[in-house]
Design a protein around this motif. Structure first.
Motif, PDB file in Angstrom:
ATOM      1  N   GLN A  75       0.815  -1.225   0.000  1.00  0.00           N
ATOM      2  CA  GLN A  75       0.000   0.000   0.000  1.00  0.00           C
ATOM      3  C   GLN A  75       0.845   1.269   0.000  1.00  0.00           C
ATOM      4  O   GLN A  75       0.488   2.280   0.624  1.00  0.00           O
ATOM      5  N   SER A  76       2.004   1.209  -0.693  1.00  0.00           N
ATOM      6  CA  SER A  76       2.885   2.375  -0.699  1.00  0.00           C
ATOM      7  C   SER A  76       2.546   3.356  -1.823  1.00  0.00           C
ATOM      8  O   SER A  76       3.148   4.422  -1.915  1.00  0.00           O
ATOM      9  N   PHE A  77       1.601   2.986  -2.686  1.00  0.00           N
ATOM     10  CA  PHE A  77       1.147   3.894  -3.737  1.00  0.00           C
ATOM     11  C   PHE A  77      -0.379   4.030  -3.681  1.00  0.00           C
ATOM     12  O   PHE A  77      -1.073   3.089  -3.308  1.00  0.00           O
ATOM     13  N   ASP A  78      -0.847   5.216  -4.066  1.00  0.00           N
ATOM     14  CA  ASP A  78      -2.302   5.400  -4.143  1.00  0.00           C
ATOM     15  C   ASP A  78      -2.860   4.663  -5.349  1.00  0.00           C
ATOM     16  O   ASP A  78      -3.972   4.139  -5.308  1.00  0.00           O
ATOM     17  N   LEU A  79      -2.065   4.650  -6.406  1.00  0.00           N
ATOM     18  CA  LEU A  79      -2.559   4.078  -7.656  1.00  0.00           C
ATOM     19  C   LEU A  79      -1.436   3.358  -8.392  1.00  0.00           C
ATOM     20  O   LEU A  79      -0.341   3.908  -8.549  1.00  0.00           O
ATOM     21  N   ASP A  97      -2.455  -9.408  -8.231  1.00  0.00           N
ATOM     22  CA  ASP A  97      -2.353  -9.481  -6.763  1.00  0.00           C
ATOM     23  C   ASP A  97      -1.278  -8.529  -6.245  1.00  0.00           C
ATOM     24  O   ASP A  97      -1.476  -7.816  -5.255  1.00  0.00           O
ATOM     25  N   GLU A  98      -0.136  -8.556  -6.927  1.00  0.00           N
ATOM     26  CA  GLU A  98       0.972  -7.686  -6.524  1.00  0.00           C
ATOM     27  C   GLU A  98       0.606  -6.212  -6.664  1.00  0.00           C
ATOM     28  O   GLU A  98       0.908  -5.395  -5.797  1.00  0.00           O
ATOM     29  N   MET A  99      -0.069  -5.903  -7.776  1.00  0.00           N
ATOM     30  CA  MET A  99      -0.456  -4.500  -7.998  1.00  0.00           C
ATOM     31  C   MET A  99      -1.387  -4.022  -6.886  1.00  0.00           C
ATOM     32  O   MET A  99      -1.266  -2.894  -6.403  1.00  0.00           O
ATOM     33  N   LEU A 100      -2.285  -4.905  -6.464  1.00  0.00           N
ATOM     34  CA  LEU A 100      -3.242  -4.526  -5.419  1.00  0.00           C
ATOM     35  C   LEU A 100      -2.611  -4.552  -4.024  1.00  0.00           C
ATOM     36  O   LEU A 100      -3.128  -3.945  -3.092  1.00  0.00           O
ATOM     37  N   ARG A 101      -1.490  -5.252  -3.915  1.00  0.00           N
ATOM     38  CA  ARG A 101      -0.751  -5.197  -2.643  1.00  0.00           C
ATOM     39  C   ARG A 101      -0.033  -3.848  -2.527  1.00  0.00           C
ATOM     40  O   ARG A 101      -0.069  -3.198  -1.490  1.00  0.00           O
ATOM     41  N   ILE A 102       0.580  -3.416  -3.636  1.00  0.00           N
ATOM     42  CA  ILE A 102       1.371  -2.183  -3.622  1.00  0.00           C
ATOM     43  C   ILE A 102       0.477  -0.946  -3.649  1.00  0.00           C
ATOM     44  O   ILE A 102       0.756   0.050  -2.980  1.00  0.00           O
ATOM     45  N   GLY A 103      -0.586  -1.013  -4.445  1.00  0.00           N
ATOM     46  CA  GLY A 103      -1.447   0.154  -4.633  1.00  0.00           C
ATOM     47  C   GLY A 103      -2.783   0.000  -3.945  1.00  0.00           C
ATOM     48  O   GLY A 103      -3.306  -1.104  -3.822  1.00  0.00           O
ATOM     49  N   LYS A 104      -3.299   1.135  -3.495  1.00  0.00           N
ATOM     50  CA  LYS A 104      -4.637   1.102  -2.889  1.00  0.00           C
ATOM     51  C   LYS A 104      -5.669   0.842  -3.986  1.00  0.00           C
ATOM     52  O   LYS A 104      -6.693   0.202  -3.743  1.00  0.00           O
ATOM     53  N   GLU A 105      -5.389   1.379  -5.166  1.00  0.00           N
ATOM     54  CA  GLU A 105      -6.255   1.143  -6.318  1.00  0.00           C
ATOM     55  C   GLU A 105      -5.385   0.858  -7.532  1.00  0.00           C
ATOM     56  O   GLU A 105      -4.214   1.222  -7.556  1.00  0.00           O
ATOM     57  N   CYS A 106      -5.996   0.225  -8.539  1.00  0.00           N
ATOM     58  CA  CYS A 106      -5.257  -0.039  -9.769  1.00  0.00           C
ATOM     59  C   CYS A 106      -6.118   0.303 -10.970  1.00  0.00           C
ATOM     60  O   CYS A 106      -7.347   0.163 -10.924  1.00  0.00           O
ATOM     61  N   VAL A 163     -14.569  -4.024  -8.757  1.00  0.00           N
ATOM     62  CA  VAL A 163     -14.454  -3.194  -9.956  1.00  0.00           C
ATOM     63  C   VAL A 163     -15.116  -1.861  -9.636  1.00  0.00           C
ATOM     64  O   VAL A 163     -16.328  -1.779  -9.477  1.00  0.00           O
ATOM     65  N   LEU A 164     -14.305  -0.831  -9.466  1.00  0.00           N
ATOM     66  CA  LEU A 164     -14.836   0.486  -9.090  1.00  0.00           C
ATOM     67  C   LEU A 164     -15.552   1.120 -10.276  1.00  0.00           C
ATOM     68  O   LEU A 164     -16.572   1.763 -10.125  1.00  0.00           O
ATOM     69  N   ARG A 165     -14.986   0.959 -11.471  1.00  0.00           N
ATOM     70  CA  ARG A 165     -15.636   1.385 -12.711  1.00  0.00           C
ATOM     71  C   ARG A 165     -14.876   0.789 -13.878  1.00  0.00           C
ATOM     72  O   ARG A 165     -13.752   0.321 -13.735  1.00  0.00           O
ATOM     73  N   TRP A 166     -15.529   0.800 -15.015  1.00  0.00           N
ATOM     74  CA  TRP A 166     -14.845   0.303 -16.208  1.00  0.00           C
ATOM     75  C   TRP A 166     -15.267   1.132 -17.394  1.00  0.00           C
ATOM     76  O   TRP A 166     -16.275   1.841 -17.374  1.00  0.00           O
ATOM     77  N   ALA A 167     -14.476   1.055 -18.439  1.00  0.00           N
ATOM     78  CA  ALA A 167     -14.837   1.703 -19.697  1.00  0.00           C
ATOM     79  C   ALA A 167     -14.387   0.778 -20.813  1.00  0.00           C
ATOM     80  O   ALA A 167     -13.526  -0.093 -20.611  1.00  0.00           O
ATOM     81  N   ILE A 191     -10.837  -0.941 -20.034  1.00  0.00           N
ATOM     82  CA  ILE A 191     -10.180  -0.163 -18.980  1.00  0.00           C
ATOM     83  C   ILE A 191     -10.885  -0.471 -17.668  1.00  0.00           C
ATOM     84  O   ILE A 191     -12.086  -0.234 -17.548  1.00  0.00           O
ATOM     85  N   PHE A 192     -10.160  -1.002 -16.713  1.00  0.00           N
ATOM     86  CA  PHE A 192     -10.749  -1.368 -15.420  1.00  0.00           C
ATOM     87  C   PHE A 192     -10.074  -0.597 -14.284  1.00  0.00           C
ATOM     88  O   PHE A 192      -8.852  -0.503 -14.229  1.00  0.00           O
ATOM     89  N   HIS A 193     -10.902  -0.084 -13.409  1.00  0.00           N
ATOM     90  CA  HIS A 193     -10.412   0.577 -12.199  1.00  0.00           C
ATOM     91  C   HIS A 193     -10.811  -0.330 -11.037  1.00  0.00           C
ATOM     92  O   HIS A 193     -11.997  -0.532 -10.790  1.00  0.00           O
ATOM     93  N   ILE A 194      -9.833  -0.906 -10.370  1.00  0.00           N
ATOM     94  CA  ILE A 194     -10.137  -1.947  -9.369  1.00  0.00           C
ATOM     95  C   ILE A 194      -9.491  -1.647  -8.018  1.00  0.00           C
ATOM     96  O   ILE A 194      -8.549  -0.862  -7.913  1.00  0.00           O
ATOM     97  N   SER A 195     -10.031  -2.301  -7.006  1.00  0.00           N
ATOM     98  CA  SER A 195      -9.397  -2.249  -5.680  1.00  0.00           C
ATOM     99  C   SER A 195      -9.767  -3.517  -4.919  1.00  0.00           C
ATOM    100  O   SER A 195     -10.595  -4.302  -5.359  1.00  0.00           O
ATOM    101  N   ARG A 196      -9.188  -3.712  -3.749  1.00  0.00           N
ATOM    102  CA  ARG A 196      -9.497  -4.863  -2.901  1.00  0.00           C
ATOM    103  C   ARG A 196     -10.799  -4.627  -2.166  1.00  0.00           C
ATOM    104  O   ARG A 196     -11.065  -3.510  -1.744  1.00  0.00           O
TER     105      ARG A 196
END
Lengths: 196, 385
Positions: A75-79, A97-106, A163-167, A191-196
């Motif tokens: 969680q060292s990055f916001d995105l 998985d790694e992206m969601l570990r490092i970032g709050k959102e992807c 899935v927070l939103r998609w396009a 385009i997917f905007h995702i989070s845990r």
């Protein structure tokens, strides 16, 4: 700017910490640093792309994503961003998985292999599709995983990823109502905007 | 020896000496009441004194980084491949300063200088100096030359440590930092190598506890041995293999302790040549400066916490076959800078030369360095406009 990047730009909040995986020549990151004042870093291994980033003053690190991202804290990055690259890595599922570990959102964009033209190409010609957007032959393509809009949605569901939103956009990277209603058939880029 | 000076050379250069009479308090608790620093400059300082680049040298480097002292010189300065008109560190754009650090043996005050308080050579009594002390003294040299802020400070290996220290100690006095093949502190193995080097010098009967000049002696065996060991660690296994393999001096084994393999001859030559140009006490001091450097010790080992003071942009470069200062060591700095939210770019250059690669004009390395510094130069001109 490519319009998938324009869509991402609309979704990104100002002044956040952004990590762009496989940032290429840093087009999106450059824009986000200049216009959204993000604290951004790109990862890249292409020598020319790295040099272009350095030339533009975009912080860029030479790091092979397939060799791991353990150097980044939880969680060292916001995105964490990845545009048009997920299909090139050895294990996209573990990478998410790694992206969601490092970032709050992807935010992840990828070419939708379920597009009707790909389906038609394979169905009628019996050969792997080669298009302007994916101009490689099966043997020299860096794209080693092909998946569809629906495949990605299903993976998110299996992993309990929100899935927070998609396009979804077409080859001209335009957004139309028919793409929105049947993205798996009509979108070329998802385009997917995702989070845990 | 150059018949003509190459077009991309800074040409014939003359070292200058700066005298300092304000005492310099050292990390070890002692202080130097007065001292000299020898330096060279290349290129022209602009009116706003904003285009200066400081070059920090490594273990055995000096102030003669580029150009020639005379037409009879057999070789140019130690980083001539990177410094000159049109080169990666472009003297058409930048005013480049290279100095010999305190404790050195090439003209700056060091163990071979006279201690003004005793009238005798310092020799073994010269205080141990650290990277921090060097950076303080370099800042005083900058003051003397009228440079408030460097466009960039550049260094490889031990030189990179000085650049890192600059970014922490004087955050507003540099716009950018270029740290090549370096580390935030030495590894245990590196300290161990340094200790073997020091012991080989100290155990040489010609060392006389460091007062060898007084005793009309030179610890050539010890210093040569230290250099031989160092040299092995600066090269990669592959580079040595490619250069010498198992090439023999004779057609068959001689079954004695003379030179059998060419690599032995090479190392002996390197060791001996080094003793002719370098002082053993200085070598010992330099290895201690390496060992002591650990800026994160100020923040309980948290490198990103100490680097949070930095304000400049960073470029870090490492080389794939460097095992003395491996890419992982550079990446420790990179990761700490990212964690601290600092502007940093990092290139890992494919190279066969091991740690020595930082002195070679490897095309991609030079391109990266040039690209980064061109941007620094362009920003200076837009600021002036």
């Amino acid at each position: 700017m490519r319009s998938d990047l324009e869509i991402i730009d609309e979704w990104v909040q100002p002044n956040i910490r952004v990590l762009d995986l496989a940032c290429g020549p840093g087009e999106l990151l450059h824009h986000l640093i200049k216009n959204k004042q993000v604290n951004g870093y790109g990862l890249e291994i292409g020598h020319d792309d790295l040099n272009i980033c350095i030339e533009k003053g975009i912080p860029v690190l030479e790091q092979n994503i397939d060799e791991g991202l353990q150097n980044f804290d939880d969680q060292s990055f916001d995105l964490v961003l990845m545009t048009h690259a997920l299909q090139q890595f050895r294990r996209p599922d573990l990478l998410i998985d790694e992206m969601l570990r490092i970032g709050k959102e992807c935010i992840i964009t990828f070419p939708n292999f379920g597009h009707w033209r790909s389906r038609l190409h394979l169905a009628l010609k019996g050969r792997m599709p080669v298009s302007d957007f994916l101009p490689y032959n099966w043997y020299d393509t860096p794209n080693i995983h092909f998946f569809t809009f629906q495949d990605f949605e299903r993976l998110c569901k299996e992993k309990n990823i929100k899935v927070l939103r998609w396009a979804a956009v077409d080859g001209q990277l335009k957004d139309h109502w028919w793409i929105r209603s049947m993205p798996n058939l009509f979108s070329e880029t998802a385009i997917f905007h995702i989070s845990r | 020896m150059p018949d003509v000076i190459p077009a991309d050379s800074v040409g014939i250069v003359t070292p200058q000496i700066a005298q300092f009479d304000t005492p310099l308090a050292l990390s070890c608790g002692q202080s130097l009441s007065s001292y000299q620093l020898i330096y060279e400059t290349y290129g022209t300082l602009n009116q706003s004194a904003s285009n200066a680049i400081l070059i920090c040298h490594a273990l055995s480097g000096d102030h003669h980084a580029a150009g020639y002292h005379a037409m009879s010189d057999s070789k140019p300065g130690w980083w001539d491949t990177a410094i000159g008109p049109g080169k990666a560190i472009d003297t058409n754009k930048f005013f480049v300063i290279a100095l010999n650090n305190l404790g050195g043996c090439c003209g700056s005050t060091g163990p071979t200088s006279i201690n003004p308080e005793t009238g005798q050579r310092w020799e073994a009594s010269f205080p141990i100096v650290t990277v921090e002390d060097w950076v303080e003294s370099q800042a005083r040299l900058a003051d003397l030359l009228g440079i408030q802020t460097f466009a960039a400070i550049v260094g490889g290996s031990l030189g990179g440590m000085q650049v890192l220290e600059w970014s922490i100690r004087f955050p507003t006095r540099l716009q950018s930092a270029v740290i090549v093949a370096s580390a935030p502190k030495l590894s245990t193995q590196n300290i161990a190598f340094n200790e073997v080097a020091r012991q080989s010098i100290r155990r040489d009967p010609d060392f006389f506890d460091g007062n060898y000049i007084d005793n009309n002696s030179v610890p050539t065996n010890g210093l040569g041995l230290a250099r031989m060991l160092g040299h092995i660690t600066y090269l990669s296994d592959d580079a040595m293999g490619a250069k010498f393999g198992r090439q023999m001096r004779h057609d068959s084994y001689q079954y004695n302790y003379g030179i059998e393999f060419e690599v032995e001859s090479y190392l002996r030559y390197q060791g001996e040549a080094f003793t002719k140009r370098f002082d053993a006490n200085t070598y010992m001091l330099m290895t201690k400066a390496l060992d002591y450097f650990d800026p994160a010790s100020q923040t309980n080992g948290d490198l990103s916490a100490v680097l949070s003071r930095a304000q400049c942009e960073f470029l870090l470069v490492s080389f794939t076959t460097d095992w003395r200062f491996s890419p992982e060591r550079s990446e420790e700095i990179v990761n700490a800078l990212v964690k601290a939210g600092k502007s940093v770019s990092y290139a890992k250059i494919e190279a066969t030369e091991g740690h020595d690669a930082f002195l070679f004009p490897i095309p991609r390395y030079m391109t990266v360095l040039n690209t980064f510094l061109t941007r620094v130069a362009n920003r200076l001109t837009t600021e002036i406009k």
